[in-house]
Design a protein around this motif. Structure first.
Motif, PDB file in Angstrom:
ATOM      1  N   TYR A 246      -6.563   2.522  12.854  1.00  0.00           N
ATOM      2  CA  TYR A 246      -6.031   2.790  11.191  1.00  0.00           C
ATOM      3  C   TYR A 246      -7.032   2.249  10.433  1.00  0.00           C
ATOM      4  O   TYR A 246      -7.509   2.841   9.269  1.00  0.00           O
ATOM      5  CB  TYR A 246      -4.902   1.763  11.088  1.00  0.00           C
ATOM      6  CG  TYR A 246      -4.719   1.747   9.685  1.00  0.00           C
ATOM      7  CD1 TYR A 246      -3.993   2.264   8.903  1.00  0.00           C
ATOM      8  CD2 TYR A 246      -4.862   0.204   9.125  1.00  0.00           C
ATOM      9  CE1 TYR A 246      -3.720   1.917   7.410  1.00  0.00           C
ATOM     10  CE2 TYR A 246      -4.584  -0.320   7.795  1.00  0.00           C
ATOM     11  CZ  TYR A 246      -4.087   0.741   7.100  1.00  0.00           C
ATOM     12  OH  TYR A 246      -3.759   0.570   5.719  1.00  0.00           O
TER      13      TYR A 246
ATOM     14  N   GLN B  53      -8.876   4.804   7.509  1.00  0.00           N
ATOM     15  CA  GLN B  53      -8.945   4.397   6.180  1.00  0.00           C
ATOM     16  C   GLN B  53     -10.169   4.063   5.420  1.00  0.00           C
ATOM     17  O   GLN B  53     -10.646   4.292   4.519  1.00  0.00           O
ATOM     18  CB  GLN B  53      -8.142   2.906   6.238  1.00  0.00           C
ATOM     19  CG  GLN B  53      -7.497   2.478   4.745  1.00  0.00           C
ATOM     20  CD  GLN B  53      -6.625   1.608   4.779  1.00  0.00           C
ATOM     21  OE1 GLN B  53      -7.218   0.379   5.423  1.00  0.00           O
ATOM     22  NE2 GLN B  53      -5.655   1.686   3.821  1.00  0.00           N
TER      23      GLN B  53
ATOM     24  N   GLN C   6       0.763  -1.043  -0.125  1.00  0.00           N
ATOM     25  CA  GLN C   6       0.183   0.097   0.045  1.00  0.00           C
ATOM     26  C   GLN C   6       0.985   1.232  -0.074  1.00  0.00           C
ATOM     27  O   GLN C   6       0.511   2.303  -0.605  1.00  0.00           O
ATOM     28  CB  GLN C   6      -0.717  -0.053   1.208  1.00  0.00           C
ATOM     29  CG  GLN C   6      -2.024  -1.020   1.268  1.00  0.00           C
ATOM     30  CD  GLN C   6      -2.763  -1.157   2.379  1.00  0.00           C
ATOM     31  OE1 GLN C   6      -2.559  -0.339   3.483  1.00  0.00           O
ATOM     32  NE2 GLN C   6      -4.208  -1.367   2.220  1.00  0.00           N
TER      33      GLN C   6
ATOM     34  N   THR D  82     -10.055  -0.925  -0.847  1.00  0.00           N
ATOM     35  CA  THR D  82      -9.196  -0.524   0.234  1.00  0.00           C
ATOM     36  C   THR D  82     -10.412  -0.244   1.328  1.00  0.00           C
ATOM     37  O   THR D  82     -10.316  -0.799   2.495  1.00  0.00           O
ATOM     38  CB  THR D  82      -8.770   1.094   0.141  1.00  0.00           C
ATOM     39  OG1 THR D  82      -7.420   0.733  -0.831  1.00  0.00           O
ATOM     40  CG2 THR D  82      -8.075   1.401   1.472  1.00  0.00           C
TER      41      THR D  82
ATOM     42  N   SER E 150     -10.791  -2.545   4.538  1.00  0.00           N
ATOM     43  CA  SER E 150     -10.708  -2.004   5.929  1.00  0.00           C
ATOM     44  C   SER E 150     -11.878  -2.579   6.813  1.00  0.00           C
ATOM     45  O   SER E 150     -11.503  -3.021   8.098  1.00  0.00           O
ATOM     46  CB  SER E 150     -11.020  -0.652   5.842  1.00  0.00           C
ATOM     47  OG  SER E 150      -9.803  -0.015   4.970  1.00  0.00           O
TER      48      SER E 150
ATOM     49  N   LEU F 225      -1.871   8.933   6.734  1.00  0.00           N
ATOM     50  CA  LEU F 225      -2.087   7.486   6.350  1.00  0.00           C
ATOM     51  C   LEU F 225      -0.498   6.860   6.124  1.00  0.00           C
ATOM     52  O   LEU F 225      -0.098   5.774   6.325  1.00  0.00           O
ATOM     53  CB  LEU F 225      -2.798   7.155   5.198  1.00  0.00           C
ATOM     54  CG  LEU F 225      -4.503   7.561   5.713  1.00  0.00           C
ATOM     55  CD1 LEU F 225      -5.143   7.251   4.396  1.00  0.00           C
ATOM     56  CD2 LEU F 225      -4.894   6.609   6.813  1.00  0.00           C
TER      57      LEU F 225
ATOM     58  N   HIS G 160       1.139   3.672   8.232  1.00  0.00           N
ATOM     59  CA  HIS G 160       1.848   2.461   7.411  1.00  0.00           C
ATOM     60  C   HIS G 160       3.158   2.233   7.869  1.00  0.00           C
ATOM     61  O   HIS G 160       3.538   1.004   8.086  1.00  0.00           O
ATOM     62  CB  HIS G 160       1.595   2.899   5.909  1.00  0.00           C
ATOM     63  CG  HIS G 160       0.315   2.539   5.279  1.00  0.00           C
ATOM     64  ND1 HIS G 160      -0.914   3.081   5.441  1.00  0.00           N
ATOM     65  CD2 HIS G 160      -0.069   1.580   4.457  1.00  0.00           C
ATOM     66  CE1 HIS G 160      -1.900   3.003   4.853  1.00  0.00           C
ATOM     67  NE2 HIS G 160      -1.302   1.665   4.260  1.00  0.00           N
TER      68      HIS G 160
END
Length: 242
Positions: A177, A181, A103, A212, A216, A138, A142
Motif C-alpha cells: 500500500y 501510494q 483519507q 501523502t 508513505s 486506492l 483503504h
C-alpha cells in the motif's frame, strides 16, 4: 549265538531279550531323551524376565500404564500479558484506522472537486493516464485497511494465536500500500506540475499528494519495524498461545 546272563537270577537269556524270562528283570532301560532347542526356537521372553535387547517387560505395570503421559511444557504455560510494545501497536492500529478513514474522506472531496473532471477527461490538458482506475484501487485498499485494522485490534486484545498469522499479512499488505501510494502520489504530482502551474484549483490537490508521499515513506519504515518485531520476538510467541 550271543546271549545275556541275568545279573539277578543267573538265567542265560537270548541277547535280543528285553527282560529275563525267570525274574522279568528289564535288560535295556530306555535312556531319557534330552531335547535341545535351536536359537531360532528359543523363547524371546520368560515369565518375569525381560530380554536384553528389549528392556521393556512383557506385561507392563498397570499403574504405570494408567498414568497419563506428561504434557509438553507450553500446554501448562499461562499466556503472558500484553507488554508495552503490543499496547503501542494497538494504538498504532487505532490511529491507522482513523487516518485511513480521513483519507477516504479526502478521496471523496477529490471526486467532487473542481480538478476531478479535468484529470479524467482524455481531451483535457490536465488529463492523467490511468488516474481514475488507480484512484479507485486506492479507495478499495483503504476499505480493506480499515477492516484489517479493526480485526487485528480484536485478535490482539484476545491474544489469539491467529493474530501472528494475520498481522504478517496486514504488514506485508502495508508495504504494498505505501509503495503504491508513494509511486502514484509522486507521479501524479509531477505530471500536474508539468501541465499547469499556479492554478488555485489544483494547488490543494498538489499539497495533499506531497504530504501523502512523505507519510508513505514514514509509514513504510514503521511497518517494517513492526514486522521485524512480530516475527522475531520470543515474548510475542509466548503471549499469543490461546
Amino acid at each position: 549265538m550271543n546271549s545275556i546272563k541275568c545279573p539277578e537270577c543267573g538265567l542265560v537269556n537270548f541277547a535280543e531279550a528285553e527282560e529275563c524270562k525267570r525274574c522279568h528283570l528289564k535288560f535295556h532301560q530306555p535312556e531319557p531323551v534330552i531335547e535341545t532347542l535351536s536359537d531360532a526356537d528359543q523363547p524371546l521372553f520368560e515369565a518375569g524376565v525381560s530380554d536384553s535387547t528389549n528392556p521393556e517387560p512383557l506385561f507392563p505395570d498397570p499403574q504405570e500404564a494408567a498414568s497419563p503421559a506428561p504434557l509438553p511444557e507450553y500446554f501448562d504455560a499461562e499466556p503472558e500479558t500484553l507488554n508495552a510494545p503490543m499496547v503501542l501497536f494497538a494504538v498504532y492500529l487505532f490511529l491507522s484506522t482513523v487516518v485511513l478513514v480521513y483519507q477516504m474522506k479526502g478521496y471523496v472531496d477529490v471526486m467532487y472537486g473542481k480538478a476531478w473532471p479535468h484529470m479524467i477527461d482524455p481531451r483535457d490538458k490536465l488529463y492523467i493516464s490511468n488516474f481514475e482506475p488507480l484512484f479507485y484501487l486506492l479507495w478499495l485498499i483503504h476499505i480493506l485497511g480499515v477492516f484489517g485494522s479493526i480485526l487485528l485490534i480484536i485478535l490482539l486484545l484476545r491474544r489469539s494465536h491467529s493474530f501472528l498469522r494475520w498481522v504478517r499479512v496486514y504488514l506485508i499488505g502495508s508495504f504494498a500500500y505505501f509503495g503504491i501510494q508513494l509511486t502514484t502520489g509522486l507521479t501524479w504530482r509531477s505530471t500536474l506540475l508539468e501541465k499547469l502551474q499556479n492554478n488555485k484549483d489544483v494547488e490543494p490537490l498538489l499539497d495533499a499528494m506531497y504530504w501523502t508521499s512523505i507519510l508513505s515513506v514514514i509509514g513504510f519504515l514503521v511497518a517494517f519495524i513492526w514486522f521485524r518485531y512480530f516475527t522475531t520476538s520470543n515474548r510475542v510467541k509466548n503471549t499469543f498461545i490461546n
